[in-house]
Design an enzyme around this catalytic site. Structure first.
Site, PDB file in Angstrom:
ATOM      1  N   ASP A  21       0.830  -1.207   0.000  1.00 28.29           N
ATOM      2  CA  ASP A  21       0.000   0.000   0.000  1.00 28.29           C
ATOM      3  C   ASP A  21       0.867   1.260   0.000  1.00 28.29           C
ATOM      4  O   ASP A  21       1.981   1.255   0.513  1.00 28.29           O
ATOM      5  CB  ASP A  21      -0.895  -0.022   1.253  1.00 28.29           C
ATOM      6  N   ASN A  69     -10.730  -2.712  -5.994  1.00 33.90           N
ATOM      7  CA  ASN A  69      -9.957  -1.737  -6.774  1.00 33.90           C
ATOM      8  C   ASN A  69     -10.610  -1.325  -8.094  1.00 33.90           C
ATOM      9  O   ASN A  69     -10.219  -0.329  -8.702  1.00 33.90           O
ATOM     10  CB  ASN A  69      -8.526  -2.260  -7.044  1.00 33.90           C
TER      11      ASN A  69
HETATM   12  C1  FPP Z   1      -1.942   0.201  -3.316  1.00 33.47           C
HETATM   13  O1  FPP Z   1      -1.465   1.522  -3.308  1.00 33.47           O
HETATM   14  C2  FPP Z   1      -1.440  -0.520  -4.472  1.00 33.47           C
HETATM   15  C3  FPP Z   1      -2.177  -1.092  -5.455  1.00 33.47           C
HETATM   16  C4  FPP Z   1      -3.649  -1.056  -5.499  1.00 33.47           C
HETATM   17  C5  FPP Z   1      -1.548  -1.760  -6.588  1.00 33.47           C
HETATM   18  C6  FPP Z   1      -0.403  -2.653  -6.246  1.00 33.47           C
HETATM   19  C7  FPP Z   1       0.366  -2.874  -7.459  1.00 33.47           C
HETATM   20  C8  FPP Z   1       1.712  -2.827  -7.528  1.00 33.47           C
HETATM   21  C9  FPP Z   1       2.639  -2.660  -6.404  1.00 33.47           C
HETATM   22  C10 FPP Z   1       2.331  -2.900  -8.837  1.00 33.47           C
HETATM   23  C11 FPP Z   1       2.491  -4.153  -9.537  1.00 33.47           C
HETATM   24  C12 FPP Z   1       2.508  -5.447  -8.854  1.00 33.47           C
HETATM   25  C13 FPP Z   1       2.927  -6.552  -9.497  1.00 33.47           C
HETATM   26  C14 FPP Z   1       2.870  -7.882  -8.849  1.00 33.47           C
HETATM   27  C15 FPP Z   1       3.449  -6.469 -10.874  1.00 33.47           C
HETATM   28  P1  FPP Z   1      -2.525   2.689  -3.379  1.00 33.47           P
HETATM   29  O2  FPP Z   1      -2.725   3.022  -4.795  1.00 33.47           O
HETATM   30  O3  FPP Z   1      -3.750   2.284  -2.637  1.00 33.47           O
HETATM   31  O4  FPP Z   1      -1.791   3.846  -2.626  1.00 33.47           O
HETATM   32  P2  FPP Z   1      -2.462   4.960  -1.747  1.00 33.47           P
HETATM   33  O5  FPP Z   1      -3.076   4.261  -0.569  1.00 33.47           O
HETATM   34  O6  FPP Z   1      -1.309   5.823  -1.368  1.00 33.47           O
HETATM   35  O7  FPP Z   1      -3.468   5.672  -2.599  1.00 33.47           O
END
Ligand code: FPP
Length: 243
Positions: A21, A69
């Site tokens: 996250d 998501n």
């Molecule tokens: C949460 O951060 C992250 C995600 C919803 C996506 C996770 C994906 C990756 C790390 C990239 C690719 C993974 C692989 C396995 C190729 P957020 O967007 O919720 O962050 P925030 O809470 O700061 O808004």
């Protein structure tokens, strides 16, 4: 007294699961679009996978995209799907050549056919590997997984393959997406949020949790090593209380 590195490895977590996250906030802090953060986050996945053998981690499970998501903007969802496709194309050779076995968990129905094809081929290409088992949760939700498992179980009961009295704590996990994986020993969530967010609900019943402030794109192998060490210490302390 210096710790014996072998004992350290053996007392560390065998299965680590991570809620990655903080990508969005990391990008926003740099005045960049959220997808910039997701790309930086993807690079961290590689670093963490590479660190696993040295830390005695045999199973690594990462939460890449949740069933919730889809509620994000169309631009972000499309960007993430594109990132997953590119990541698989770019990393397949390295993963296959370095002993990593990749599996995907989650419901594939909403994913596009090109992505499903790439996921299938990555699973196939790496199916004989055994150094580290990397599981990517994609369109995954713990409740959704239990609901899908229950549907399959109910079908087996209805069609006479399973008796209702045979359903117990051993039977149900055989219907989960994670049926071939051990339960996680340690679940890590980055970015300062202390929530499970529908991740491995059944499987993490006895897991230890680490909620850390680091945003996922800043997470390092050194921090993972520290958390693994912590895990061992907590276990040993518990032993000491019992004696
Ligand atoms: C949460 O951060 C992250 C995600 C919803 C996506 C996770 C994906 C990756 C790390 C990239 C690719 C993974 C692989 C396995 C190729 P957020 O967007 O919720 O962050 P925030 O809470 O700061 O808004």
């Amino acid at each position: 007294m210096p710790k014996d590195p072998q004992t350290e490895l053996e007392s560390g977590p065998r299965h680590v699961a991570i809620i990655m996250d903080g990508n969005g906030r990391w990008a926003q802090a740099r005045g960049r679009p959220r997808l910039f953060g997701h790309h930086a986050g993807a690079r961290r996945v590689r670093e963490v996978v590479e660190a696993c053998p040295g830390l005695g981690i045999k199973y690594l499970t990462v939460f890449a995209f949740s069933t919730e998501n889809w509620k994000r903007t169309q631009v972000e969802v499309a960007g993430l799907m594109n990132l997953f496709r590119r990541y698989i194309i770019k990393e397949t050779r390295t993963l296959a050549d370095n002993g990593i076995r990749v599996r995907f968990i989650g419901d594939r129905v909403r994913l596009d056919s090109k992505l499903i094809e790439l996921m299938d081929s990555l699973e196939e290409e790496t199916k004989n590997n055994d150094l580290v088992h990397l599981t990517v949760a994609l369109n995954y939700g713990g409740r959704d997984e239990v609901a899908r498992a229950t549907k399959r179980l109910a079908r087996d009961v209805a069609e006479g393959r399973l008796k209702p009295e045979e359903v117990d704590e051993e039977t149900l996990p055989k219907y989960l997406d994670t049926r071939v994986l051990p339960d996680p020993d340690l679940v890590i969530r980055t970015s300062g949020e202390a929530r499970i967010s529908n991740f491995l609900l059944w499987q993490s019943a006895y897991s230890e949790y680490e909620f850390i402030d680091t945003l996922w794109p800043d997470f390092t192998a050194a921090e993972l090593a520290r958390l693994c060490q912590n895990y061992g210490t907590r276990d040993r302390r518990f032993g000491a209380v019992l004696v």
